[in-house]
Motif scaffolding. Structure first.
Motif, PDB file in Angstrom:
ATOM      1  N   PRO A  93       0.834  -1.199   0.000  1.00 14.93           N
ATOM      2  CA  PRO A  93       0.000   0.000   0.000  1.00 14.93           C
ATOM      3  C   PRO A  93       0.870   1.251   0.000  1.00 14.93           C
ATOM      4  O   PRO A  93       1.811   1.363   0.792  1.00 14.93           O
ATOM      5  N   THR A  94       0.583   2.181  -0.859  1.00 16.69           N
ATOM      6  CA  THR A  94       1.343   3.435  -0.839  1.00 16.69           C
ATOM      7  C   THR A  94       0.902   4.333   0.312  1.00 16.69           C
ATOM      8  O   THR A  94       1.693   5.139   0.807  1.00 16.69           O
ATOM      9  N   HIS A  95      -0.344   4.180   0.753  1.00 12.90           N
ATOM     10  CA  HIS A  95      -0.848   4.958   1.887  1.00 12.90           C
ATOM     11  C   HIS A  95      -1.788   4.090   2.715  1.00 12.90           C
ATOM     12  O   HIS A  95      -2.568   3.306   2.162  1.00 12.90           O
ATOM     13  N   ILE A  96      -1.732   4.230   4.024  1.00 16.19           N
ATOM     14  CA  ILE A  96      -2.704   3.635   4.927  1.00 16.19           C
ATOM     15  C   ILE A  96      -3.283   4.776   5.749  1.00 16.19           C
ATOM     16  O   ILE A  96      -2.632   5.304   6.649  1.00 16.19           O
ATOM     17  N   PRO A  97      -4.504   5.215   5.433  1.00 15.82           N
ATOM     18  CA  PRO A  97      -5.040   6.429   6.045  1.00 15.82           C
ATOM     19  C   PRO A  97      -5.559   6.248   7.464  1.00 15.82           C
ATOM     20  O   PRO A  97      -5.651   7.222   8.218  1.00 15.82           O
ATOM     21  N   GLY A  98      -5.937   5.025   7.859  1.00 18.24           N
ATOM     22  CA  GLY A  98      -6.501   4.809   9.189  1.00 18.24           C
ATOM     23  C   GLY A  98      -5.430   4.485  10.211  1.00 18.24           C
ATOM     24  O   GLY A  98      -4.317   4.075   9.876  1.00 18.24           O
ATOM     25  N   GLU A  99      -5.760   4.690  11.487  1.00 20.50           N
ATOM     26  CA  GLU A  99      -4.841   4.342  12.562  1.00 20.50           C
ATOM     27  C   GLU A  99      -4.587   2.836  12.536  1.00 20.50           C
ATOM     28  O   GLU A  99      -5.515   2.034  12.667  1.00 20.50           O
TER      29      GLU A  99
END
Length: 454
Positions: A189-195
């Motif tokens: 994943p390039t981004h994981i937005p959740g905690e």
């Protein structure tokens, strides 16, 4: 007559305090890019002070972690955004990483490394630091594997990036992998937005083919990635994976780790089985790719285990028992009651064999984080299967609608944070009026296989 000198009563002007947030300085760019902030560095030059010495502070919050990893040299940089703190220190676990430098926007910082811990002196004005390091491959399933794939559960994040491995800690992530070997693909994943829990971030490198499985009603794309020769097994194991994710979203709440998810074949070697909850692209052992229950179980961790993190290792059943129960529920929703009943029949045999090998309480929650999950008897099939059968017995007492309502309420109340299994039991009673303590005493805190297996 003598004239004495006197001081002016006018105070000298104070140099205003500056920080990366007060100016404000530009935020991070892509990867670990931290744009220059000339105003900040110039202001600091008006009242120069040396960087503080390295010091200990493991309690400082980490808000965001961005990683940039070069797979050919294994050189990497971690950009870490810190929470507010009165101390001028940050400590991070770094395991077997080779630390080559620590810096801020305005220069080098003082640090020490001892026994796998990095202690940094952090200027009062700083919100971000950058740590340069080199990865060390290990064949012990404790970080970066020689194959190029990672394995960081439960506390081996420190062998991938500077982190806080504690269950209570979480962060948001971004990841950039470069210089991938020719002919191979990196799935990450390039981004994981959740905690997310610190062990969740992962990547896999291999000759992958991606098969799109569809999109849920909420817009989540679901795929499976398989290695050469695995297409048949991958498709056998995932025909209803999209429907399972859709069921979890509709029944329990929104997924928080991105808009694309799926199973990734992880070549862990002969004899390895099961999966690992490295969301949003969870890893499944090559030998388990045709097992739909493994795929559904790892998907369910997006709600319990990752979405809601356990507060103590003693609450392991809140992660694994809940995910196992949701696995059976997803089979009921996607294939029908008869297929689900066969799952429970098979699991009864698994439970009986697990108890015969070595029984233990599924919920030894008289303590919190006083056990080592990798050496404790809890690291077994016991919390998985006893936990699942506890929920099944509870569902038969309160009904499916109430069971789903409790799980949805619990998830939506705790998503992004931690919880204990006792809180689940208390919510059941508050929400339905039924006291689950006798069932919990039998299934979770008792030993053996109860005579009345639902």
């Amino acid at each position: 007559m003598s004239i004495w000198g006197c001081r002016s009563s006018t105070p000298e002007p104070e140099v205003p305090k500056v920080s990366e947030e007060s100016l404000p300085c530009p935020g991070p760019g892509e990867g670990t890019e931290l744009p220059a902030c000339p105003r900040l560095c110039s202001a600091l030059e008006l009242a120069p002070t040396p960087p503080p010495p390295s010091a200990l502070d493991l309690s400082r919050d980490i808000r965001f972690t961005a990683l940039d990893v070069k797979l050919d040299s294994l050189n990497a940089t971690a950009l870490i955004q810190m929470g507010d703190a009165t101390s001028r220190a940050l400590s991070l676990k770094v395991g077997n990483l080779q630390i080559t430098g620590v810096r801020s926007r305005c220069g080098k910082l003082n640090y020490t490394v001892k026994e796998g811990q990095l202690d940094i002196g952090v200027p009062e004005w700083a919100s971000f630091i950058l740590v340069d390091y080199t990865l060390t491959p290990s064949a012990n399933f404790d970080g970066y594997l020689p194959s190029g794939t990672t394995f960081s559960w439960p506390s081996f994040c420190a062998n991938l990036f500077p982190c806080h491995p504690a269950l209570a800690d979480s962060t948001k992530f971004s990841l950039k992998l470069s210089n991938v070997p020719a002919g191979k693909t990196a799935v990450y994943p390039t981004h994981i937005p959740g905690e997310a829990p610190p062990y969740m971030l992962a990547w896999a490198v291999g000759e992958y083919t991606e098969k799109a499985l569809g999109t849920t009603a909420a817009g989540t794309q679901v795929s499976v990635w398989y290695l050469p020769g695995e297409e048949a097994a991958a498709l056998e194991g995932t025909p209803r994976l999209k429907d399972a994710v859709d069921f979890f979203e509709k029944r329990y709440g929104a997924y928080t780790f991105g808009n694309k998810v799926g199973s990734v074949s992880a070549n862990w070697g002969e004899g390895a089985y099961g999966g690992m909850e490295h969301h949003p692209y969870w890893h499944v052992a090559a030998d388990a790719m045709k097992d739909k229950l493994v795929h559904h179980h790892e998907a369910a961790h997006g709600w319990f285990g990752n979405g809601v993190r356990i507060q103590c290792w003693e609450d392991f059943v809140l992660s694994e028992g809940t995910a196992e129960y949701l696995t059976a529920r997803s089979v009921r929703e996607t294939e029908g009651v008869e297929v689900e009943e066969q799952v429970w029949a098979d699991w009864k045999g698994v439970l009986e064999r697990a108890v015969a090998r070595g029984d233990t309480q599924a919920l030894p929650d008289a303590t919190c984080n006083q056990i080592d999950i990798l050496t404790h008897p809890l690291w077994s099939n016991i919390p998985y299967k006893k936990g699942a059968f506890f929920y099944r017995a509870l569902e038969k007492k309160i009904g499916t609608e109430a069971m789903d309502r409790v799980l949805a309420r619990f998830y939506q109340s705790h998503v992004g944070g931690t919880a204990r299994m006792q809180q689940m039991l208390e919510l059941v009673k508050a929400e339905t009026g039924y006291d689950p303590k006798p069932l919990a005493d039998t299934w979770l805190r008792g030993l053996g296989v109860p005579a009345d297996v639902p």
